[in-house]
Design a protein around this motif. Structure first.
Motif, PDB file in Angstrom:
ATOM      1  N   ASP A  38       0.774  -1.160   0.029  1.00 23.70           N
ATOM      2  CA  ASP A  38       0.040   0.155   0.008  1.00 23.70           C
ATOM      3  C   ASP A  38       0.907   1.255   0.219  1.00 23.70           C
ATOM      4  O   ASP A  38       0.557   2.120  -0.796  1.00 23.70           O
ATOM      5  CB  ASP A  38      -0.781  -0.071   1.198  1.00 23.70           C
ATOM      6  CG  ASP A  38      -1.866   1.146   1.279  1.00 23.70           C
ATOM      7  OD1 ASP A  38      -2.733   1.528   0.190  1.00 23.70           O
ATOM      8  OD2 ASP A  38      -1.768   1.980   2.292  1.00 23.70           O
ATOM      9  N   PHE A  39       2.227   1.273   0.609  1.00 25.52           N
ATOM     10  CA  PHE A  39       2.987   2.406   0.703  1.00 25.52           C
ATOM     11  C   PHE A  39       3.581   2.774  -0.430  1.00 25.52           C
ATOM     12  O   PHE A  39       3.465   3.932  -1.035  1.00 25.52           O
ATOM     13  CB  PHE A  39       4.079   2.091   1.868  1.00 25.52           C
ATOM     14  CG  PHE A  39       5.066   3.111   1.733  1.00 25.52           C
ATOM     15  CD1 PHE A  39       4.765   4.538   2.597  1.00 25.52           C
ATOM     16  CD2 PHE A  39       6.207   3.252   1.463  1.00 25.52           C
ATOM     17  CE1 PHE A  39       5.739   5.355   2.601  1.00 25.52           C
ATOM     18  CE2 PHE A  39       7.187   3.957   1.351  1.00 25.52           C
ATOM     19  CZ  PHE A  39       6.859   5.169   2.154  1.00 25.52           C
ATOM     20  N   PHE A  40       3.827   1.505  -1.219  1.00 24.70           N
ATOM     21  CA  PHE A  40       4.347   1.882  -2.556  1.00 24.70           C
ATOM     22  C   PHE A  40       3.412   2.048  -3.826  1.00 24.70           C
ATOM     23  O   PHE A  40       3.451   2.923  -4.763  1.00 24.70           O
ATOM     24  CB  PHE A  40       5.348   0.609  -2.881  1.00 24.70           C
ATOM     25  CG  PHE A  40       6.434   0.650  -2.192  1.00 24.70           C
ATOM     26  CD1 PHE A  40       7.588   1.558  -2.430  1.00 24.70           C
ATOM     27  CD2 PHE A  40       6.966  -0.299  -1.315  1.00 24.70           C
ATOM     28  CE1 PHE A  40       8.839   1.473  -1.536  1.00 24.70           C
ATOM     29  CE2 PHE A  40       8.045  -0.455  -0.571  1.00 24.70           C
ATOM     30  CZ  PHE A  40       8.795   0.615  -0.704  1.00 24.70           C
ATOM     31  N   THR A  41       2.311   1.603  -3.834  1.00 23.97           N
ATOM     32  CA  THR A  41       1.253   1.995  -4.646  1.00 23.97           C
ATOM     33  C   THR A  41       0.243   3.007  -4.395  1.00 23.97           C
ATOM     34  O   THR A  41      -0.440   3.563  -5.305  1.00 23.97           O
ATOM     35  CB  THR A  41       0.377   0.620  -4.923  1.00 23.97           C
ATOM     36  OG1 THR A  41      -0.152   0.188  -3.695  1.00 23.97           O
ATOM     37  CG2 THR A  41       1.422  -0.750  -5.242  1.00 23.97           C
ATOM     38  N   GLY A  42       0.330   3.177  -3.030  1.00 20.46           N
ATOM     39  CA  GLY A  42      -0.768   4.430  -2.661  1.00 20.46           C
ATOM     40  C   GLY A  42      -2.213   3.979  -2.853  1.00 20.46           C
ATOM     41  O   GLY A  42      -3.166   4.723  -2.969  1.00 20.46           O
ATOM     42  N   GLY A  43      -2.553   2.464  -2.960  1.00 18.58           N
ATOM     43  CA  GLY A  43      -3.890   2.111  -3.061  1.00 18.58           C
ATOM     44  C   GLY A  43      -4.735   2.153  -1.717  1.00 18.58           C
ATOM     45  O   GLY A  43      -6.073   2.141  -2.141  1.00 18.58           O
ATOM     46  N   GLY A  44      -4.416   2.329  -0.771  1.00 15.61           N
ATOM     47  CA  GLY A  44      -5.270   2.654   0.275  1.00 15.61           C
ATOM     48  C   GLY A  44      -6.137   1.278   0.983  1.00 15.61           C
ATOM     49  O   GLY A  44      -6.766   1.239   1.586  1.00 15.61           O
ATOM     50  N   SER A  45      -5.371   0.105   0.657  1.00 14.02           N
ATOM     51  CA  SER A  45      -6.198  -1.069   0.876  1.00 14.02           C
ATOM     52  C   SER A  45      -5.376  -1.905   1.969  1.00 14.02           C
ATOM     53  O   SER A  45      -5.732  -2.836   2.246  1.00 14.02           O
ATOM     54  CB  SER A  45      -6.419  -2.018  -0.334  1.00 14.02           C
ATOM     55  OG  SER A  45      -5.101  -2.332  -0.749  1.00 14.02           O
ATOM     56  N   GLY A  46      -4.199  -1.333   2.193  1.00 11.44           N
ATOM     57  CA  GLY A  46      -3.401  -1.999   3.313  1.00 11.44           C
ATOM     58  C   GLY A  46      -4.184  -1.789   4.787  1.00 11.44           C
ATOM     59  O   GLY A  46      -4.802  -0.806   5.144  1.00 11.44           O
ATOM     60  N   GLY A  47      -3.996  -2.609   5.609  1.00  9.62           N
ATOM     61  CA  GLY A  47      -4.318  -2.791   6.784  1.00  9.62           C
ATOM     62  C   GLY A  47      -4.141  -4.009   7.444  1.00  9.62           C
ATOM     63  O   GLY A  47      -3.375  -4.944   7.198  1.00  9.62           O
ATOM     64  N   ILE A  48      -4.735  -4.130   8.688  1.00  6.66           N
ATOM     65  CA  ILE A  48      -4.642  -5.306   9.645  1.00  6.66           C
ATOM     66  C   ILE A  48      -5.354  -6.377   9.054  1.00  6.66           C
ATOM     67  O   ILE A  48      -6.714  -6.407   8.993  1.00  6.66           O
ATOM     68  CB  ILE A  48      -4.799  -4.907  11.132  1.00  6.66           C
ATOM     69  CG1 ILE A  48      -3.833  -3.754  11.611  1.00  6.66           C
ATOM     70  CG2 ILE A  48      -4.710  -6.002  11.959  1.00  6.66           C
ATOM     71  CD1 ILE A  48      -2.431  -4.126  11.632  1.00  6.66           C
ATOM     72  N   PHE A  49      -5.003  -7.744   8.840  1.00  7.64           N
ATOM     73  CA  PHE A  49      -5.915  -8.583   8.462  1.00  7.64           C
ATOM     74  C   PHE A  49      -5.713  -9.862   9.487  1.00  7.64           C
ATOM     75  O   PHE A  49      -4.778 -10.106  10.411  1.00  7.64           O
ATOM     76  CB  PHE A  49      -5.217  -9.309   7.278  1.00  7.64           C
ATOM     77  CG  PHE A  49      -5.236  -8.497   5.883  1.00  7.64           C
ATOM     78  CD1 PHE A  49      -6.666  -8.792   5.274  1.00  7.64           C
ATOM     79  CD2 PHE A  49      -4.314  -7.468   5.679  1.00  7.64           C
ATOM     80  CE1 PHE A  49      -6.693  -7.863   4.090  1.00  7.64           C
ATOM     81  CE2 PHE A  49      -4.689  -6.715   4.596  1.00  7.64           C
ATOM     82  CZ  PHE A  49      -5.605  -7.007   3.741  1.00  7.64           C
TER      83      PHE A  49
END
Length: 133
Positions: free
Chosen positions: A63-74
């Motif tokens: 998410d940090f490198f793509t800026g997609g905003g989908s990163g999070g805690i799974f």
């Protein structure tokens, strides 16, 4: 001796513990419903909800490198897993009382052990009777 423990009302999740077998009624995932003999159950284990740190960190980095905003805690969801001789059944414990699920797991393992001990005793008795003949 029959004991019925209901973990969830809607959709229904119920365990009926008989002296020699276990009945599972799982309306949310009917393929996991059924009757299981304690002699065929190899293990019953309960897993609490836990964070999948590897997947979480990997998604945050991506998410940090793509800026997609989908990163999070799974998180992996809580479940009760029955492993039999033929298959493994994973019963998801959504909207259930985890302490009741722990009790069910303990009762399954106790009944499984008692059934195995009865089978061993019967086999031993048969061998003793055979030697007498």
């Amino acid at each position: 001796m029959t004991e019925t423990i209901e973990l969830r009302d809607k959709p229904e999740l119920k365990f009926i513990l008989n002296s020699d077998e276990l009945d599972v009624i799982n309306s949310s995932d009917p393929k996991n419903s059924g009757r299981f003999s304690y002699s065929e159950i190899e293990s019953a284990k309960i897993y609490s909800e836990r964070t999948s740190w590897f997947v979480s960190i990997l998604s945050i980095i991506v998410d940090f490198f793509t800026g997609g905003g989908s990163g999070g805690i799974f998180k992996s969801k809580a479940n009760l897993t029955l492993k039999t001789e033929k298959k493994s059944v994973k019963i998801w414990l959504r909207a259930t009382e985890f302490e009741k699920a722990k009790k069910i797991t303990a009762l399954i393992n106790t009944n499984k052990t008692n059934t195995q001990q009865r089978i061993i005793a019967i086999a031993h008795k048969a061998r003793v009777e055979e030697k007498k003949i």
